[in-house]
Design an enzyme around this catalytic site. Structure first.
Site, short mmCIF file in Angstrom:
data_model
loop_
_atom_site.label_atom_id
_atom_site.label_comp_id
_atom_site.label_asym_id
_atom_site.label_seq_id
_atom_site.Cartn_x
_atom_site.Cartn_y
_atom_site.Cartn_z
N THR A 121 -1.19 13.64 14.55
CA THR A 121 -0.52 14.59 15.44
C THR A 121 0.81 15.02 14.83
OG1 THR A 121 0.66 12.89 16.71
CG2 THR A 121 -1.55 13.48 17.47
N ALA A 151 -2.42 5.84 15.70
CA ALA A 151 -1.30 6.71 16.04
C ALA A 151 -0.45 5.98 17.07
CB ALA A 151 -1.80 8.03 16.61
N GLU A 196 -5.72 3.72 10.07
CA GLU A 196 -4.38 3.76 10.65
C GLU A 196 -4.42 4.48 11.99
OE1 GLU A 196 0.10 5.54 9.95
OE2 GLU A 196 -1.30 5.53 8.27
N THR A 222 2.89 3.70 8.44
CA THR A 222 2.30 4.41 7.32
C THR A 222 2.74 3.81 5.98
OG1 THR A 222 2.12 6.47 8.58
CG2 THR A 222 2.13 6.67 6.18
N LYS A 250 -7.12 8.20 8.83
CA LYS A 250 -6.20 8.41 9.94
C LYS A 250 -7.02 8.79 11.15
CE LYS A 250 -2.08 8.90 11.82
NZ LYS A 250 -1.11 7.79 11.96
#
Length: 238
Positions: free
Chosen positions: A41, A111, A109, A16, A37
């Site tokens: 989560t 996860a 981005e 990030t 994103k």
């Protein structure tokens, strides 16, 4: 490079913050930027997520999420446990494509790592990049253990025919150990792609104006910054 997908070799490696640095550098170059994103989560409905953190650090970027789930798990698992529909790669690609019609640069981005599952069918961020035909920037840690995960991720990208423009070190320590210093030469070798930057450890704690002014100095010209891999290597290598 209207869309750039940003992935990591794992979690908690600075993905990030690297996304924020890329966004801040692009903004400084006069480009309009959106940050998407794919699946957030581990945050509640009203809590700030990664996209908002990018905006806090980088400045005037458009932010969006495809979905968010409360538990800090892989997106497919988090969706299942929450009893919600999972994120599908085509949904992420469609959202990124729409943002790309309105911005000079869209940063997508992921996860965790490249093959973290979005859904029960095995959809991943790699599938998103394939649908978009977008390059994938890889964020890697500096120290011991990074070479294996970096090479595995790079091999998967090549297997899928996806472009890997380079690797950014997500958190370069103030006092790097021998492994980190040796990895400056070894990371581009195992990745088959150049080092495109090194973000210093603790960068997220900088005041946002300081972060924005420093960010271009952490990234290479390919990412519109001024960071020089050779000079950095001469200074830091063993």
């Amino acid at each position: 490079m209207p869309v750039l997908v940003i992935t990591g070799t794992g979690t908690e490696i600075g993905k990030t913050v690297v996304t924020a640095a890329v966004a801040a550098t692009a903004l400084a170059a006069g480009r309009s930027v959106a940050v998407l994103k794919a699946a957030q989560t581990g945050v509640g409905p009203d809590e700030p997520g990664d996209a908002r953190e990018v905006a806090r650090l980088a400045g005037a970027v458009t932010t969006a999420e495809v979905a968010r789930f409360p538990e800090p798990l892989a997106p497919a698992t988090a969706a299942r446990r929450a009893g919600r529909a999972p994120v599908r790669p085509h949904e992420v690609a469609e959202a990124a494509g729409k943002l790309a019609t309105e911005h000079d640069l869209v940063l997508v981005e992921g996860a965790g790592g490249l093959l973290v599952r979005f859904d029960a069918e095995g959809g991943t961020l790699a599938d998103v990049a394939g649908l978009l035909g977008a390059p994938v920037l890889l964020v890697a840690p500096a120290g011991l253990g990074t070479l294996n995960t970096t090479e595995l991720t790079a091999r998967e990208l090549r297997f899928r025919g996806l472009e890997l423009p380079g690797v950014v070190i997500g958190s370069w320590p103030g006092a790097p150990d021998l492994a980190a210093r040796c990895n400056l030469a070894d990371l581009p070798d195992v990745a088959g792609a150049p080092l495109l930057g090194a973000v210093p450890a603790g960068a997220a704690a900088l005041p946002p104006p300081a972060f924005r002014s420093a960010a271009p100095h952490w990234l290479a010209p390919r990412l519109e910054g001024t960071w020089d891999a050779e000079a950095f290597g001469r200074r830091e290598a063993p």
